[in-house]
Design an enzyme around this catalytic site. Structure first.
Site, PDB file in Angstrom:
ATOM      1  N   HIS A  69       1.830   4.472  -2.846  1.00  0.00           N
ATOM      2  CA  HIS A  69       1.974   5.921  -2.687  1.00  0.00           C
ATOM      3  C   HIS A  69       3.331   6.385  -3.234  1.00  0.00           C
ATOM      4  O   HIS A  69       3.422   7.422  -3.905  1.00  0.00           O
ATOM      5  CB  HIS A  69       1.890   6.296  -1.206  1.00  0.00           C
ATOM      6  CG  HIS A  69       0.514   6.327  -0.638  1.00  0.00           C
ATOM      7  ND1 HIS A  69      -0.530   7.020  -1.207  1.00  0.00           N
ATOM      8  CD2 HIS A  69       0.005   5.764   0.497  1.00  0.00           C
ATOM      9  CE1 HIS A  69      -1.616   6.887  -0.464  1.00  0.00           C
ATOM     10  NE2 HIS A  69      -1.324   6.117   0.572  1.00  0.00           N
TER      11      HIS A  69
ATOM     12  N   HIS B  75       3.388   6.655  -6.890  1.00  0.00           N
ATOM     13  CA  HIS B  75       2.658   7.850  -7.307  1.00  0.00           C
ATOM     14  C   HIS B  75       3.593   9.064  -7.307  1.00  0.00           C
ATOM     15  O   HIS B  75       3.533   9.915  -8.209  1.00  0.00           O
ATOM     16  CB  HIS B  75       1.482   8.074  -6.359  1.00  0.00           C
ATOM     17  CG  HIS B  75       0.392   8.933  -6.911  1.00  0.00           C
ATOM     18  ND1 HIS B  75      -0.755   9.210  -6.215  1.00  0.00           N
ATOM     19  CD2 HIS B  75       0.268   9.604  -8.081  1.00  0.00           C
ATOM     20  CE1 HIS B  75      -1.545   9.982  -6.930  1.00  0.00           C
ATOM     21  NE2 HIS B  75      -0.936  10.250  -8.075  1.00  0.00           N
TER      22      HIS B  75
ATOM     23  N   HIS C 241       0.835  -1.208   0.000  1.00  0.00           N
ATOM     24  CA  HIS C 241       0.000   0.000   0.000  1.00  0.00           C
ATOM     25  C   HIS C 241       0.872   1.262   0.000  1.00  0.00           C
ATOM     26  O   HIS C 241       0.708   2.148  -0.860  1.00  0.00           O
ATOM     27  CB  HIS C 241      -0.918  -0.016   1.225  1.00  0.00           C
ATOM     28  CG  HIS C 241      -1.778   1.199   1.363  1.00  0.00           C
ATOM     29  ND1 HIS C 241      -3.093   1.216   0.984  1.00  0.00           N
ATOM     30  CD2 HIS C 241      -1.510   2.448   1.855  1.00  0.00           C
ATOM     31  CE1 HIS C 241      -3.608   2.419   1.213  1.00  0.00           C
ATOM     32  NE2 HIS C 241      -2.663   3.174   1.754  1.00  0.00           N
ATOM     33  N   GLU C 242       1.785   1.335   0.952  1.00  0.00           N
ATOM     34  CA  GLU C 242       2.638   2.522   1.031  1.00  0.00           C
ATOM     35  C   GLU C 242       3.562   2.615  -0.186  1.00  0.00           C
ATOM     36  O   GLU C 242       3.889   3.719  -0.645  1.00  0.00           O
ATOM     37  CB  GLU C 242       3.446   2.518   2.332  1.00  0.00           C
ATOM     38  CG  GLU C 242       2.595   2.503   3.597  1.00  0.00           C
ATOM     39  CD  GLU C 242       1.569   3.622   3.666  1.00  0.00           C
ATOM     40  OE1 GLU C 242       1.789   4.684   3.041  1.00  0.00           O
ATOM     41  OE2 GLU C 242       0.538   3.441   4.341  1.00  0.00           O
TER      42      GLU C 242
END
Length: 668
Positions: free
Chosen positions: A471, A474, A467-468
Site C-alpha cells: 500500500h 502505491h 502487504h501494508e
C-alpha cells in the site's frame, strides 16, 4: 509563513524535512480549534468558487475544488493518524466532536445548490470540452460524488440525509471505540506452567507486559491478534486455547461494550440513506464505483470460490481430526493441529520461522525488494519524531537520489492503538500547482520483544508487513496531477491489489536466502500454504459473504446476528470454523470503509494472482521490464483512469480467475 515560530503545527506545513508534521509540538487540545479554523477556511474556499462570476469551467470549478480546504486536509490527516494509532483518553474524548464537525462540513459542501449547479454545468458539457482522460475522470467522479452525497435531493430529503449521516458518523465512531476498549480491558494472566508450547519470544513479551502491570514473575496475554494466533497455534493447553478463542470471537457481543444494537442501527441507516438516493440497497450504492459494479457480481465470485474451498476445508478437517485423536474437534484446535501437520509433513517449525523472520530482517527485505523492483532507496531519519517513541521515519528516494517522499513505520502493539494493520497518508502526491511529495505511514500490532531484542514474526505477520508496504508503495510511487487521484484513492476492490501483490516476495526463496534463512526452512516456508488453504479461505469468505448479504438485503436489519447465522448455515459453514470477523467487532465494515465491500480482498486477489503469474512466466521475480511496467501502469496512475484499464495495460488482457484458485491450492 516564513517564520517557523509562527507556523501552526496542525494547519501549516512544518519546516522539518519533507514538511513532516512536528509531532513534538502537537497536543490533543490543539485539534478542535484547528478543525474549527480549517472548516471555516474550507467553507470560504467553497464560497469563492460559488461567487465566481465567470462561466463554470473545469479550471475555475473542478480544479478550484481540488485546492479547497488544503489546511483542513492537513489537520484531518494528522488527527486520524493519531486517533487510530495513539488513541489515548484525550483523543477519544474529542473524536466524536471532530467526527460531527467534519460530517456537517461535508454535507454543507455536498448540499450547496450553487456549487452543484456549477459542477453539473461543466459535467453536462464534458463532451464539448478538450479534457484529457484524468480530467474527464475527475469531473465525472466529482459530479457523481455530489449526487451520491445528496446534492440532487429535495430539501426535505436533504435534511433527512444530513441527519442520517450525522448519526452514522457517531455510531461508527462509538463502534470502534467499543472494540478498542473491550480489547484493552481483557487480559489472560498466566504462570510458568501455562506457557507450554508458546514461542520463547512470545513468552518474553508476555513477561514484560506482566511486569508493566505490576505482576512480575507472571505472564500476560492480550487480545492483540498476534497473541491470539500465537496461543491458538502453539499452546499445548487446550483449555487456554478455548478461553482465548472465546474471548476473541465474542468481543463486544454483550456487556458494557455491546455493539449488537449498533450493528443493526448502522445497517438500518445505511439502507435508508441508499434508498433516499434511489438505490435498491446499500450494497448497490457502495459498489457503483467498484470493479465488480454490482453486488450480484461480487457475490458470484465469492460463491464460486466457496464450493472448492469448502471441499478442501472438509478434507483438511478430516486429516486434523485423525492427527488430534480427540472426539470433539473444535475451532480452537484448527491452528494448533495444522501446525502439527505442517511440522510433520514439511518440517515447518513456527518457532524457527520467528527466529529467522525478525522484524528488522523482514523490513530490510521489504526495502531491498522495492530497491530491486523499482530502484528505491530508504534512509532512516531518526531526527524526525513520530506520534510515539516506537515510530520511525524513512526518507524514500529514487536510485539517482531524487527524493520521492517520506515513510513512517509504527510496528508494536499498545493499548492506545486500534487492532490490526493499516497504511495511511499524512500527505498525498500531486502536481496541480507544482510537485508535492507524499508522506505515508504503516501501522502494525506486533508483540514487542523485551530488552531491545529484535521481534520475531510468523509467516503471516511477515506477509502483513509486506502487504501494508505494498500500500505504501502505491502511495509513494503515485504520479498524478490531482490529489483526488493520488495513490490508494482507487476503487475499494482495486486498492488491495498492489498490497496483495507485494506479499509474494516475502516467501520467495530469493528473498529469504538474502537474510540467511536455511535452505531447509526456505523449502518448508514454500510449502506453508500447501495445507490449510481451505480453512483460511472459508474463514475469510464467511465474513465477506455476511457483509455483502447484510448490506444487500434490508430484511437483515431486524436481527442481523440471526440473519448472518442463517446465511452461513445455508452454505454449509463448518461448525469448527468461525468467520474471520464477528459482527460485533467487524471494524472494517462498521468503523471503516469496507461496508458492503469486504469481498474486495478476494476480488483484488484475482488481479494479484494473475499479475504475479506474469513474473513466473518470464522466470524472474525481479524482471526489470515487468517491474517498471507494473510501476508505470498500475501504481503511478492511481485513480486517474479506470482500474480495469490499468490492469489491462500491465497484463495485456483482463484478469483470469484460475490464477487465484491455483494460488489458494483450490484448483486441480
Amino acid at each position: 509563513m516564513t517564520d517557523s515560530s509562527a507556523r501552526d503545527p496542525l494547519l501549516d506545513q512544518s519546516a522539518l524535512a519533507f514538511g513532516a508534521p512536528d509531532f513534538t509540538a502537537i497536543t490533543p487540545e490543539m485539534f478542535v480549534p484547528a478543525f474549527e479554523q480549517g472548516v471555516a477556511e474550507a467553507a470560504a474556499d467553497i464560497a469563492r468558487i460559488v461567487a465566481d462570476q465567470a462561466a463554470p469551467s473545469f479550471a475555475n470549478t473542478l480544479e478550484a475544488l481540488e485546492r479547497a480546504g488544503a489546511r483542513l486536509s492537513r489537520v484531518r490527516r494528522i488527527f486520524w493518524t493519531i486517533s487510530s494509532a495513539q488513541s489515548d483518553a484525550a483523543i477519544r474524548a474529542i473524536e466524536p466532536v471532530v467526527t460531527q464537525m467534519l460530517t456537517r462540513h461535508g454535507i454543507a459542501v455536498a448540499h450547496n445548490p450553487h456549487l452543484f449547479a456549477r459542477v453539473a454545468q461543466v459535467w453536462a458539457k464534458r463532451d464539448e470540452t478538450a479534457l484529457d482522460e484524468a480530467q474527464l475522470r475527475l469531473l465525472d467522479q466529482s459530479y457523481r460524488g455530489l449526487v451520491d452525497g445528496g446534492a440532487a435531493l429535495e430539501a426535505v430529503d436533504k435534511a433527512r440525509y444530513a441527519a442520517i449521516s450525522e448519526e452514522l458518523a457517531a455510531l461508527t465512531t462509538q463502534f470502534g471505540q467499543n472494540v478498542l476498549a473491550a480489547a484493552a480491558e481483557w487480559e489472560m494472566v498466566l504462570d510458568r506452567p501455562d506457557l507450554d508450547g508458546l514461542p520463547v519470544t512470545m513468552q518474553a513479551a508476555a513477561a514484560r507486559r506482566a511486569e508493566l502491570r505490576g505482576l512480575a514473575g507472571r505472564y500476560v496475554l492480550t487480545l492483540d491478534r498476534g497473541d491470539v494466533e500465537g496461543m491458538l497455534s502453539f499452546s499445548t493447553r487446550r483449555d487456554l486455547r478455548e478461553r482465548m478463542w472465546r474471548a476473541f470471537t465474542t468481543r463486544c457481543d454483550g456487556g458494557a461494550q455491546d455493539n449488537g444494537p449498533l450493528v443493526e442501527r448502522i445497517l438500518a441507516l445505511r439502507h435508508e440513506r441508499a434508498a433516499l438516493l434511489g438505490y435498491a440497497s446499500y450494497a448497490d450504492y457502495a459498489l457503483t464505483d467498484s470493479m465488480a459494479k454490482t453486488p450480484e457480481a461480487a457475490m458470484a465470485l465469492l460463491l464460486r470460490v466457496w464450493e472448492p474451498a469448502l471441499l478442501q476445508a472438509q478434507a483438511e478437517q478430516a486429516e486434523l481430526e485423525r492427527t488430534a485423536g480427540i472426539p470433539d474437534f473444535a475451532p480452537w484446535d484448527w491452528r494448533f493441529y495444522a501446525e502439527t501437520v505442517r511440522m510433520a509433513r514439511y518440517a515447518l517449525d513456527g518457532t524457527e520461522v520467528r527466529h529467522h523472520l525478525t522484524l528488522a530482517r523482514v523490513r530490510a527485505a521489504a526495502f531491498s525488494t522495492a530497491e530491486r523492483l523499482y530502484g528505491l532507496r530508504f534512509e532512516h531519519r531518526p531526527a524526525l519524531a513520530g506520534w510515539h517513541p516506537d515510530v520511525q521515519a524513512w526518507a524514500v528516494s529514487e536510485a539517482n537520489g531524487t527524493p520521492l517522499g517520506l515513510l513512517y513505520t509504527d510496528d508494536f502493539a499498545r493499548a492506545e492503538k486500534h487492532g490490526g494493520a493499516w497504511m495511511g497518508s499524512l500527505r498525498v502526491q500531486e502536481k496541480l500547482d507544482g510537485p508535492v511529495q507524499p508522506i505515508a505511514y504503516l501501522v502494525a500490532n506486533f508483540a514487542k520483544a523485551p530488552g531491545g531484542t529484535d521481534t520475531g514474526l510468523s509467516i503471516d505477520e511477515a506477509r502483513t508487513l509486506f502487504h501494508e508496504f505494498g500500500h505504501a508503495l502505491h502511495a509513494l510511487l503515485s504520479d498524478v496531477v490531482y490529489p483526488s487521484h493520488a495513490g490508494t484513492a482507487v476503487a475499494r476492490d482495486f486498492v488491495e491489489f498492489p498490497s496483495k501483490f507485494m506479499e509474494h516476495w516475502i516467501v520467495a526463496p530469493e528473498t529469504l536466502a538474502a537474510f540467511d534463512v536455511p535452505e531447509a526452512l526456505i523449502t518448508a516456508i514454500g510449502h506453508a500454504d500447501d495445507f490449510g488453504q481451505g480453512f483460511a479461505t472459508i474463514e475469510f469468505l464467511a465474513s465477506a459473504i455476511v457483509d455483502l448479504a447484510l448490506h444487500h438485503d434490508p430484511s437483515a436489519i431486524s436481527n442481523a446476528k440471526a440473519f448472518a447465522a442463517h446465511i452461513l448455515a445455508t452454505l454449509g459453514m463448518p461448525a469448527t470454523i468461525a468467520p474471520r470477523h464477528g459482527l460485533t467487532h467487524f471494524t472494517h465494515v462498521f468503523d471503516g470503509g469496507y461496508a458492503g465491500s469486504y469481498y474486495s480482498y478476494l476480488w483484488a486477489e484475482v488481479l494479484d494472482a494473475d499479475a504475479f503469474a506474469a513474473f513466473g512466466e518470464v522466470g524472474d521475480l525481479f524482471d526489470p521490464a515487468l517491474a517498471q511496467r507494473f510501476r508505470r501502469d498500475v501504481l503511478a496512475p492511481g485513480n486517474s483512469r479506470d482500474p480495469m484499464d490499468s490492469f489491462k495495460a500491465f497484463r495485456g488482457r483482463g484478469p483470469h480467475e484460475v490464477a487465484l484458485l491455483r494460488a489458494r491450492k483450490l484448483a486441480s
